[in-house]
Enzyme design. Sequence first.
Site, short mmCIF file in Angstrom:
data_model
loop_
_atom_site.label_atom_id
_atom_site.label_comp_id
_atom_site.label_asym_id
_atom_site.label_seq_id
_atom_site.Cartn_x
_atom_site.Cartn_y
_atom_site.Cartn_z
N ASP A 194 76.51 81.42 53.65
CA ASP A 194 77.11 80.22 53.19
C ASP A 194 78.54 80.20 52.20
OD1 ASP A 194 74.65 79.22 53.86
OD2 ASP A 194 73.97 78.63 51.92
N LYS A 200 71.44 75.30 58.33
CA LYS A 200 69.97 75.43 57.54
C LYS A 200 70.38 74.07 56.41
CE LYS A 200 71.32 78.66 54.36
NZ LYS A 200 71.61 77.93 53.20
N CYS A 202 70.21 81.43 48.14
CA CYS A 202 70.22 81.64 49.49
C CYS A 202 70.14 83.26 49.94
CB CYS A 202 71.39 81.03 50.28
SG CYS A 202 71.19 79.14 50.24
C1 VGL Z 1 72.56 77.30 47.97
C2 VGL Z 1 71.74 75.91 46.32
C3 VGL Z 1 71.62 74.67 47.31
C4 VGL Z 1 73.24 78.67 48.35
C5 VGL Z 1 72.72 76.11 48.61
O1 VGL Z 1 73.65 78.62 49.27
O2 VGL Z 1 72.66 79.45 47.60
N1 VGL Z 1 72.08 76.96 46.78
N2 VGL Z 1 72.12 74.92 48.51
#
Ligand code: VGL
Length: 224
Positions: free
Chosen positions: A24, A126, A171
Site C-alpha cells: 500500500d 484489496k 496492513c
Molecule cells: C490500511 C487502514 C485502512 C493500511 C488500509 O494500508 O494499513 N489501514 N486501509
Amino acid sequence: MDKSNLNYEKRIELSKEDGLVIVDMQYDFMPGGALAVEEGDHIIQGINTVAKKFHNKSASIILTQDWHPKNHLSFASNHPGKKPGDEYQTETIGPILWPDHCVPGTKGAEFHKDLQTVLAHAIIRKGYNPKIDSYSGFLENDKKSETGLAGLLRSLKIKKIFICGLALDYCCFWTAMDGLDFGFKVYLLADLTKGIDDPPGNVVKSLEIMSKNGVKFANVNSFI
Ligand code: VGL
Ligand code: ZN
C-alpha cells in the site's frame, strides 16, 4: 518492544524462492494524504534499494494496493454521525472507522511516483467489496475471501516473503500474520515500514504479536 530492540537477521542470500511484498505505498498513506502515516514517504528509497536487490537475484516483487469503492463501509462518511477514528467493530469492518481513502480514480489511490513499480511482477488489489475491509494482502477481513496473493506466491514457488510498506500495524501486520497461516516463512523489513499507531500502543503490540507468532525481522542492510 520497539524497532530498536528487535533481532535483525543478517546476511540473507536471496533466490527466486523469495518474494518482496510491498504494501500500500499509495498517496493516501503519505504525508498530506487522507490517511497519512507519519514519515510514510521516508521509506520509499529504501524499498527501491531492496527491490533492486530482489530483482538482481530473480526474486519476485509483488505490490498490494488498497482499493475501496466510494460506498465502502470502513469509511466514517458512510455512517451518519460517525467520524474517522471512531470505534466501530463488525465481523468485516473495524476496530475503527477511516477517512475516505484509496478510492479508484483519485490521486490518493495511486502509487507514490517515486516507488519503482516497474520492477513488480504483479499488483494485488484489496478492499473492493464495499461490505468487507481487507487489511491483509492475503485475506479480506471476513477471513475467508482470498485476494489471490497466496496462489500467486505458490505458483511462483516462493517460500519466504519479506514485507515492507504501510501501515505497520494494519496492513503489514495482517499480511504477515496471514502469511504465516498460509505456510510461508515471513520477515518484516522493520525499517521499511511505518505505523499508524491508532489506538495508541498499536505498533508495539503488533511487533510483539508478530514476534511471538514466528515473524522474523530484517532491514535494508540484511541482504548480501
Ligand atoms: C490500511 C487502514 C485502512 C493500511 C488500509 O494500508 O494499513 N489501514 N486501509
Ligand atoms: Zn483501506
